[in-house]
Enzyme design. Structure first.
Site, PDB file in Angstrom:
ATOM      1  N   GLY A 150     -12.135 -22.390  -9.169  1.00  0.00           N
ATOM      2  CA  GLY A 150     -11.704 -21.351 -10.099  1.00  0.00           C
ATOM      3  C   GLY A 150     -11.800 -21.717 -11.561  1.00  0.00           C
ATOM      4  O   GLY A 150     -10.999 -21.240 -12.374  1.00  0.00           O
ATOM      5  N   THR A 151     -12.775 -22.529 -11.947  1.00  0.00           N
ATOM      6  CA  THR A 151     -12.858 -22.923 -13.363  1.00  0.00           C
ATOM      7  C   THR A 151     -13.225 -21.741 -14.266  1.00  0.00           C
ATOM      8  O   THR A 151     -12.736 -21.642 -15.396  1.00  0.00           O
ATOM      9  CB  THR A 151     -13.843 -24.088 -13.594  1.00  0.00           C
ATOM     10  OG1 THR A 151     -15.152 -23.683 -13.201  1.00  0.00           O
ATOM     11  CG2 THR A 151     -13.416 -25.328 -12.800  1.00  0.00           C
ATOM     12  N   ASN A 152     -14.062 -20.822 -13.778  1.00  0.00           N
ATOM     13  CA  ASN A 152     -14.372 -19.634 -14.578  1.00  0.00           C
ATOM     14  C   ASN A 152     -13.152 -18.718 -14.674  1.00  0.00           C
ATOM     15  O   ASN A 152     -12.908 -18.106 -15.714  1.00  0.00           O
ATOM     16  CB  ASN A 152     -15.567 -18.873 -13.993  1.00  0.00           C
ATOM     17  CG  ASN A 152     -16.893 -19.363 -14.547  1.00  0.00           C
ATOM     18  OD1 ASN A 152     -17.066 -19.484 -15.748  1.00  0.00           O
ATOM     19  ND2 ASN A 152     -17.834 -19.667 -13.666  1.00  0.00           N
TER      20      ASN A 152
ATOM     21  N   LEU B 242     -17.976 -16.508  -2.827  1.00  0.00           N
ATOM     22  CA  LEU B 242     -19.165 -16.788  -2.007  1.00  0.00           C
ATOM     23  C   LEU B 242     -19.288 -15.888  -0.784  1.00  0.00           C
ATOM     24  O   LEU B 242     -19.847 -16.278   0.237  1.00  0.00           O
ATOM     25  CB  LEU B 242     -19.149 -18.264  -1.574  1.00  0.00           C
ATOM     26  CG  LEU B 242     -19.152 -19.275  -2.729  1.00  0.00           C
ATOM     27  CD1 LEU B 242     -19.121 -20.687  -2.197  1.00  0.00           C
ATOM     28  CD2 LEU B 242     -20.353 -19.059  -3.645  1.00  0.00           C
TER      29      LEU B 242
ATOM     30  N   HIS C 168     -23.738 -15.606 -12.721  1.00  0.00           N
ATOM     31  CA  HIS C 168     -24.734 -16.324 -11.924  1.00  0.00           C
ATOM     32  C   HIS C 168     -25.279 -17.484 -12.756  1.00  0.00           C
ATOM     33  O   HIS C 168     -25.582 -17.304 -13.944  1.00  0.00           O
ATOM     34  CB  HIS C 168     -25.871 -15.375 -11.536  1.00  0.00           C
ATOM     35  CG  HIS C 168     -26.896 -15.999 -10.639  1.00  0.00           C
ATOM     36  ND1 HIS C 168     -26.681 -16.185  -9.291  1.00  0.00           N
ATOM     37  CD2 HIS C 168     -28.122 -16.502 -10.906  1.00  0.00           C
ATOM     38  CE1 HIS C 168     -27.746 -16.776  -8.767  1.00  0.00           C
ATOM     39  NE2 HIS C 168     -28.633 -16.979  -9.723  1.00  0.00           N
TER      40      HIS C 168
ATOM     41  N   ASP D 136     -27.459 -10.044  -6.988  1.00  0.00           N
ATOM     42  CA  ASP D 136     -27.992 -10.486  -8.286  1.00  0.00           C
ATOM     43  C   ASP D 136     -28.994  -9.517  -8.904  1.00  0.00           C
ATOM     44  O   ASP D 136     -29.844  -9.920  -9.696  1.00  0.00           O
ATOM     45  CB  ASP D 136     -28.642 -11.876  -8.155  1.00  0.00           C
ATOM     46  CG  ASP D 136     -27.666 -12.914  -7.629  1.00  0.00           C
ATOM     47  OD1 ASP D 136     -26.467 -12.791  -7.923  1.00  0.00           O
ATOM     48  OD2 ASP D 136     -28.105 -13.845  -6.923  1.00  0.00           O
TER      49      ASP D 136
ATOM     50  N   GLU E 199     -21.195 -21.126 -18.821  1.00  0.00           N
ATOM     51  CA  GLU E 199     -20.487 -20.062 -18.091  1.00  0.00           C
ATOM     52  C   GLU E 199     -19.088 -19.848 -18.660  1.00  0.00           C
ATOM     53  O   GLU E 199     -18.631 -18.717 -18.817  1.00  0.00           O
ATOM     54  CB  GLU E 199     -20.381 -20.410 -16.608  1.00  0.00           C
ATOM     55  CG  GLU E 199     -21.696 -20.365 -15.846  1.00  0.00           C
ATOM     56  CD  GLU E 199     -21.504 -20.757 -14.382  1.00  0.00           C
ATOM     57  OE1 GLU E 199     -20.510 -20.328 -13.781  1.00  0.00           O
ATOM     58  OE2 GLU E 199     -22.346 -21.502 -13.854  1.00  0.00           O
TER      59      GLU E 199
END
Length: 200
Positions: free
Chosen positions: A16-18, A94, A113, A154, A183
């Site tokens: 969960g870094t984003n 995912l 992405h 995508d 990102e």
């Protein structure tokens, strides 16, 4: 509704870094939004822990829990509606989002992405696989893309892109680390653009 805060759900499958970058950017930039729900196909992951620590509701939901894809989609939609979710941000999720949810949140769901779409997108192109493919192709530049989610992987309209040079001697891991830094800057920028563009 000058004080309205757009209610966001973040979908994650991993650390969960984003998600964390988005959460902190909302506070630092004083954006008119709040993350009110973290959705994951994994009951235990970094993203769910972060949400719990910051008083954000969590929902563990997986297609394996339901008899049909339709029931899975209906339950997910129900939870989103109950939480008043206006926009969905996919951040390392995912799993394929149920089609009923994609339709309900048309132009209200974003994904990030780790490449410059339309290059290096589609099924199987996630995580380290993307960076291996970029290096194997001999590309001199890569980056990250925030795009709207539609029925195809995508392929949704692009909202924002950030560029990252490919350096000689790069490994998939070193390239991945630099793209991830991109990102973390790009997703908050895209959210800000979305919120301002939506007239909030």
């Amino acid at each position: 509704m000058a004080n309205h805060k757009t209610k966001l759900a973040v979908f994650c499958s991993g650390s969960g870094t984003n998600f964390q970058a988005i959460f902190h950017a909302i506070n630092e930039r004083n954006l008119p939004a709040e993350v009110v729900l973290c959705v994951s196909n994994r009951s235990e992951c970094g993203a769910m822990s972060f949400a719990s620590q910051h008083g954000i509701a969590t929902l563990h939901i997986s297609e394996k829990q339901y008899e049909t894809p339709e029931k899975f989609g209906a339950e997910m939609l129900k939870a989103l509606e109950q939480n008043g979710i206006e926009y969905i941000l996919l951040a390392g999720y995912l799993r394929k989002v149920p089609s009923s949810v994609v339709e309900a949140y048309s132009y209200k769901m974003l994904n990030i992405h780790p490449a410059l779409l339309p290059k290096f997108g589609g099924p199987g192109m996630y995580g380290i696989n993307v960076h291996k493919a970029v290096l194997a192709s001999g590309e001199k530049e890569t980056g990250a893309t925030v795009h709207y989610v539609d029925a195809e992987y995508d392929k949704g309209p692009i909202l924002l892109q950030g560029r990252v040079p490919v350096k000689s001697g790069d490994t998939p891991e070193s390239l991945a680390a630099r793209v991830l830094e991109c990102e973390h800057r790009l997703y908050p920028d895209a959210l800000e653009k979305l919120l301002i563009g939506s007239g909030q």
